[in-house]
Design an enzyme around this catalytic site. Structure first.
Site, mmCIF file in Angstrom:
data_model
loop_
_atom_site.group_PDB
_atom_site.id
_atom_site.type_symbol
_atom_site.label_atom_id
_atom_site.label_comp_id
_atom_site.label_asym_id
_atom_site.label_seq_id
_atom_site.Cartn_x
_atom_site.Cartn_y
_atom_site.Cartn_z
ATOM 1 N N ALA A 1 0.472 -1.118 0.071
ATOM 2 C CA ALA A 1 -0.399 0.361 -0.082
ATOM 3 C C ALA A 1 1.198 0.915 -0.398
ATOM 4 C CB ALA A 1 -0.825 -0.343 1.360
ATOM 5 N N GLY B 1 0.619 -4.903 1.163
ATOM 6 C CA GLY B 1 -0.194 -5.177 -0.294
ATOM 7 C C GLY B 1 0.322 -5.894 -1.717
ATOM 8 N N GLU C 1 -0.305 -9.083 -0.511
ATOM 9 C CA GLU C 1 -1.353 -9.786 -0.978
ATOM 10 C C GLU C 1 -1.853 -9.925 -2.252
ATOM 11 O OE1 GLU C 1 -1.877 -6.285 2.198
ATOM 12 O OE2 GLU C 1 -3.877 -7.733 2.964
ATOM 13 N N GLU D 1 3.594 -4.682 7.188
ATOM 14 C CA GLU D 1 2.641 -3.545 7.968
ATOM 15 C C GLU D 1 2.848 -3.297 10.007
ATOM 16 O OE1 GLU D 1 2.336 -6.435 6.514
ATOM 17 O OE2 GLU D 1 0.189 -5.806 4.895
HETATM 18 N N1 CAA Z 1 4.277 3.442 0.056
HETATM 19 C C1 CAA Z 1 4.588 4.522 -0.584
HETATM 20 N N2 CAA Z 1 6.354 3.989 -1.327
HETATM 21 C C2 CAA Z 1 7.163 4.047 -0.870
HETATM 22 C C3 CAA Z 1 7.208 2.241 -0.316
HETATM 23 C C4 CAA Z 1 5.622 2.030 -0.227
HETATM 24 N N3 CAA Z 1 4.935 0.827 0.703
HETATM 25 N N4 CAA Z 1 7.700 1.343 -0.645
HETATM 26 C C5 CAA Z 1 8.360 1.931 -0.541
HETATM 27 N N5 CAA Z 1 8.517 3.744 -1.206
HETATM 28 C C6 CAA Z 1 8.972 4.756 -1.710
HETATM 29 C C7 CAA Z 1 10.239 5.117 -0.459
HETATM 30 O O1 CAA Z 1 10.029 6.218 -0.190
HETATM 31 C C8 CAA Z 1 10.903 6.337 -2.010
HETATM 32 O O2 CAA Z 1 10.558 6.890 -2.309
HETATM 33 P P1 CAA Z 1 11.560 8.303 -2.713
HETATM 34 O O3 CAA Z 1 12.840 7.685 -2.921
HETATM 35 O O4 CAA Z 1 10.656 9.520 -3.126
HETATM 36 O O5 CAA Z 1 11.725 8.184 -1.017
HETATM 37 C C9 CAA Z 1 10.949 4.493 -3.717
HETATM 38 O O6 CAA Z 1 9.950 4.050 -2.577
HETATM 39 C C10 CAA Z 1 12.264 3.420 -2.963
HETATM 40 O O7 CAA Z 1 12.294 3.249 -1.318
HETATM 41 P P2 CAA Z 1 13.153 3.297 -1.357
HETATM 42 O O8 CAA Z 1 14.398 4.104 -1.098
HETATM 43 O O9 CAA Z 1 13.317 2.460 0.865
HETATM 44 O O10 CAA Z 1 14.060 1.385 -1.226
HETATM 45 P P3 CAA Z 1 14.983 0.834 -0.180
HETATM 46 O O11 CAA Z 1 15.428 -0.563 -1.736
HETATM 47 O O12 CAA Z 1 16.062 1.350 0.631
HETATM 48 O O13 CAA Z 1 14.094 -0.448 0.475
HETATM 49 C C11 CAA Z 1 12.454 -1.412 0.766
HETATM 50 C C12 CAA Z 1 13.292 -0.735 -0.436
HETATM 51 C C13 CAA Z 1 12.540 -2.137 2.201
HETATM 52 C C14 CAA Z 1 11.351 -2.194 0.025
HETATM 53 C C15 CAA Z 1 11.033 -0.079 1.463
HETATM 54 O O14 CAA Z 1 10.741 1.512 0.498
HETATM 55 C C16 CAA Z 1 10.117 -0.334 2.350
HETATM 56 O O15 CAA Z 1 10.010 -1.095 3.774
HETATM 57 N N6 CAA Z 1 9.481 0.092 2.160
HETATM 58 C C17 CAA Z 1 8.107 0.280 2.970
HETATM 59 C C18 CAA Z 1 7.108 -1.510 2.802
HETATM 60 C C19 CAA Z 1 5.957 -1.705 3.309
HETATM 61 O O16 CAA Z 1 5.694 -1.134 4.666
HETATM 62 N N7 CAA Z 1 5.120 -2.102 3.131
HETATM 63 C C20 CAA Z 1 3.417 -2.254 3.700
HETATM 64 C C21 CAA Z 1 2.557 -1.144 2.905
HETATM 65 S S1 CAA Z 1 0.969 -1.206 4.136
HETATM 66 C C22 CAA Z 1 0.192 -2.259 3.268
HETATM 67 O O17 CAA Z 1 0.071 -2.342 2.158
HETATM 68 C C23 CAA Z 1 -0.643 -3.359 3.829
HETATM 69 C C24 CAA Z 1 -2.312 -1.947 3.694
HETATM 70 O O18 CAA Z 1 -2.896 -3.169 3.636
HETATM 71 C C25 CAA Z 1 -2.702 -0.780 4.575
#
Ligand code: CAA
Length: 254
Positions: A64, A107, A110, A130
């Site tokens: 998400a 997501g 999912e 999450e």
């Molecule tokens: N939402 C929005 N932006 C995201 C994102 C997300 N889920 N995941 C990554 N991005 C963005 C980052 O903010 C970054 O943007 P900027 O360059 O503008 O800063 C860009 O994508 C690249 O990401 P990273 O620099 O963080 O890349 P990395 O290789 O260092 O790390 C990663 C990769 C481990 C996947 C890390 O990005 C991360 O932890 N992302 C979040 C993953 C997450 O928590 N997902 C679950 C969301 S909640 C959900 O899905 C459940 C629901 O039903 C509500």
């Protein structure tokens, strides 16, 4: 479409590529609406028999869109358009194959569980992170993940938030096959094209019947199965005829 690319790379196959590379294909509301729109088109088009869903080499989807999440209000997954789009994906009748390289998180994972077959590249990483942002898998993951991997592994993933690698995902049943990352999409398209050769009506029934194993009690599913009309379809008659005549069947979907 701004956030996805839609193509028809093989007869009977629609390919949807998630295309928000700067956000690791985070599932924004607009992206999900576009996926649902493409699936509605695929549903209405008899020429499309199978859909393949993919991302890019770095991410299938990082989940998400966290930057779209409201703070202190309703959870984002309960927003009307998002919920409707997600329901459209859940209820899509035709077979869906996921080609997963890189991250499939939250997501994103999912979404792979809504696909009927998952082909993962050896770089893929699946996870339910999450909990790290004090959220949980709001798009069905709390229910689907334990059904796929079992309680202990679902708890391990959901409570630690830590990802698993492709090999583990294959062993735990999240992916049907693990292939070298450069071959993931090709393998998924080959499987989709193979499915598209079969009677479309039957492929949809195989999907519906298999999903029933997760959704209904066994006795109810079996009695529903017996009532099915497949055995009276023209495709079934054609399938038998073609077998006897030693030729390829010509399925029409009726
Ligand atoms: N939402 C929005 N932006 C995201 C994102 C997300 N889920 N995941 C990554 N991005 C963005 C980052 O903010 C970054 O943007 P900027 O360059 O503008 O800063 C860009 O994508 C690249 O990401 P990273 O620099 O963080 O890349 P990395 O290789 O260092 O790390 C990663 C990769 C481990 C996947 C890390 O990005 C991360 O932890 N992302 C979040 C993953 C997450 O928590 N997902 C679950 C969301 S909640 C959900 O899905 C459940 C629901 O039903 C509500």
């Amino acid at each position: 479409m701004q956030h996805i690319i839609v193509a028809k790379p093989r007869p009977g196959v629609m390919l949807i590529t998630l295309n928000r590379p700067k956000s690791l294909n985070a599932l924004s509301k607009d992206l999900l609406v576009e996926v649902a729109t493409a699936l509605r088109e695929a549903d209405a088009d008899d020429a499309i028999r199978v859909v393949v869903l993919t991302g890019n080499e770095k991410a299938f989807s990082a989940g998400a869109d966290i930057k779209e999440m409201p703070t202190g209000h309703m959870p984002m997954w309960a927003e009307k358009n998002r919920l409707t789009s997600w329901k459209t994906i859940e209820k899509f009748r035709k077979p869906m194959v996921a080609a997963v390289n890189g991250w499939a998180l939250g997501g994103g994972m999912e979404l792979t569980m809504l696909c009927d077959i998952v082909i993962a590249g050896d770089t893929a990483k699946f996870g339910a992170p999450e909990i790290k942002i004090a959220a949980f898998a709001g798009d069905g993951g709390t229910q689907r993940l334990p059904r796929v991997v079992g309680k202990a592994r679902a708890m391990l993933m959901g409570l630690t938030g830590d990802p698993i690698d492709a090999k583990t995902a294959g062993a735990w049943g999240l992916a049907a096959e693990i292939v070298p990352a450069a071959q993931t999409l090709e393998r998924a398209l080959t499987i989709a094209a193979r499915i598209a050769e079969h009677s479309p009506l039957t492929a949809q029934m195989v999907k519906a019947e298999t999903l029933m194993a997760f959704e209904k009690p066994l006795d109810e599913s079996l009695s529903l199965e017996r009532k099915l009309l497949l055995w009276q379809s023209e495709d079934h008659v054609e399938g038998i005829k073609a077998f006897v005549e030693k030729r390829k069947p010509k399925f029409t979907g009726r």
